[in-house]
Design an enzyme around this catalytic site. Structure first.
Site, PDB file in Angstrom:
ATOM      1  N   LYS A 111      31.923  42.586  44.418  1.00 55.07           N
ATOM      2  CA  LYS A 111      33.176  41.949  44.018  1.00 55.07           C
ATOM      3  C   LYS A 111      34.201  43.067  43.993  1.00 55.07           C
ATOM      4  O   LYS A 111      34.154  43.968  43.150  1.00 55.07           O
ATOM      5  CB  LYS A 111      33.060  41.289  42.643  1.00 55.07           C
ATOM      6  CG  LYS A 111      34.377  40.658  42.170  1.00 55.07           C
ATOM      7  CD  LYS A 111      34.255  40.036  40.791  1.00 55.07           C
ATOM      8  CE  LYS A 111      35.590  39.450  40.333  1.00 55.07           C
ATOM      9  NZ  LYS A 111      35.505  38.862  38.970  1.00 55.07           N
ATOM     10  N   TYR A 116      30.237  45.054  40.883  1.00 59.13           N
ATOM     11  CA  TYR A 116      31.616  44.723  40.525  1.00 59.13           C
ATOM     12  C   TYR A 116      32.374  46.036  40.405  1.00 59.13           C
ATOM     13  O   TYR A 116      32.173  46.793  39.460  1.00 59.13           O
ATOM     14  CB  TYR A 116      31.610  43.947  39.211  1.00 59.13           C
ATOM     15  CG  TYR A 116      32.940  43.380  38.755  1.00 59.13           C
ATOM     16  CD1 TYR A 116      34.091  43.444  39.535  1.00 59.13           C
ATOM     17  CD2 TYR A 116      33.032  42.755  37.513  1.00 59.13           C
ATOM     18  CE1 TYR A 116      35.287  42.913  39.098  1.00 59.13           C
ATOM     19  CE2 TYR A 116      34.218  42.204  37.065  1.00 59.13           C
ATOM     20  CZ  TYR A 116      35.346  42.284  37.856  1.00 59.13           C
ATOM     21  OH  TYR A 116      36.536  41.747  37.411  1.00 59.13           O
TER      22      TYR A 116
END
Length: 299
Positions: free
Chosen positions: A162, A134
């Site tokens: 992400k 992320y």
């Protein structure tokens, strides 16, 4: 051999609370609803799920209930700035019914690119499950650059990212240069359509708690070659993420889910607080405009 990478529409599930505790009835209702739709997977205990306010027992219970209620792949959000502690958390979760992990860059300490690469390499060595990085520098204070990202992508269980880097050029170049099988999912709800048109594999979208089928249909239409239809649908949907992020998330989403009967309380844990009266009125107006009905009986 590389592990399968997440694609499609993934939902970073909110964690419902009531009277200071995990609201298990509302959680089951939510999971049954989304599992019956077009969501490709769920992320548990991440930022939208207020994961840093959950204790270990609550997190384990959250995972167990969700796994009981659906067969969707589940990723667990894990965060921290101490590599050793995260390795211990991976060991603790090894027996839990999760398919993989969403792990942000270490926050606040702002390590070098070498430090970031070694951090994620150590985590990858500590588990056989897939890891989704992320990258969200406006929260963590550090940006994982594409050189380090692509080195990490060589590891079989670092399966994707992400992407919330907030740098359009960096995102485009990552999509251009990534190896086969390395998934790029946007985490910028307002840029979902743009990311898909540039080749992203999907999105992890908090806004997709609302109008879930409409978000999924954007990608489906693009994959089917219906770009005009996808654009028309996105034009109708594009203001929704702005509304749901008008105040700190997940407060607006929880208000919406509460008003539509999907959760029994919009409660959050400090330091998060509920929406303002002004935003509550705007949300209620949009619910009415979209003719969103309360959750069906039995969910």
């Amino acid at each position: 051999m590389p592990l399968p990478a997440p694609t499609g529409l993934w939902l970073p599930l909110i964690t419902p609370f009531r009277d200071g505790a995990l609201d298990e009835a509302s959680l089951r209702r939510l999971v049954r609803l989304y599992a019956a739709g077009t969501v490709d997977g769920l992320i548990l205990a991440a930022t939208t799920g207020e994961g840093m306010t959950l204790d270990a027992g609550e997190t384990e219970r959250l995972v167990a209930i969700t796994a009981e209620e659906c067969r969707l792949p589940l990723y667990l959000g894990l965060s921290g700035s101490d590599t050793r502690k995260l390795i211990k958390n991976l060991a603790r979760a090894a027996a839990w019914p999760v398919a993989g992990y969403l792990i942000p860059c270490p926050y606040y300490v702002r390590p070098s690119q070498e430090g970031l690469e070694r951090h994620f390499a150590a985590l990858a060595d500590a588990t056989d499950r897939p890891i989704l990085i992320y990258n969200i520098p406006y929260r963590t204070g550090v940006n994982l650059g594409n050189d380090a990202m692509l080195h990490l992508a060589e590891r079989p269980n670092i399966v994707g990212v992400k992407d919330c880097c907030a740098d359009a050029r960096q995102s485009f170049e990552l999509l251009r240069d990534r190896p086969a099988g390395f998934s790029v999912l946007t985490g910028e709800d307002a840029l979902f359509y743009t990311a898909l048109t540039q080749g992203a594999d999907g999105g992890i979208l908090a806004s997709a708690h609302v109008e879930t089928e409409a978000f999924a249909a954007i990608r489906d239409r693009l994959l089917a070659g219906d770009q005009p239809g996808a654009l028309a649908a996105w034009r109708d949907l594009s203001e929704l993420p702005r509304l749901l992020f008008a105040e700190p998330s997940p407060a607006p989403i929880k208000h919406w889910l509460w008003r539509t009967g999907l959760i029994d309380s919009p409660e959050l844990r400090l330091p998060m607080t509920g929406v303002s009266d002004t935003l509550a009125a705007r949300l209620d107006h949009e619910i009415e405009r979209r003719a969103i009905s309360p959750a069906p009986a039995g969910w």
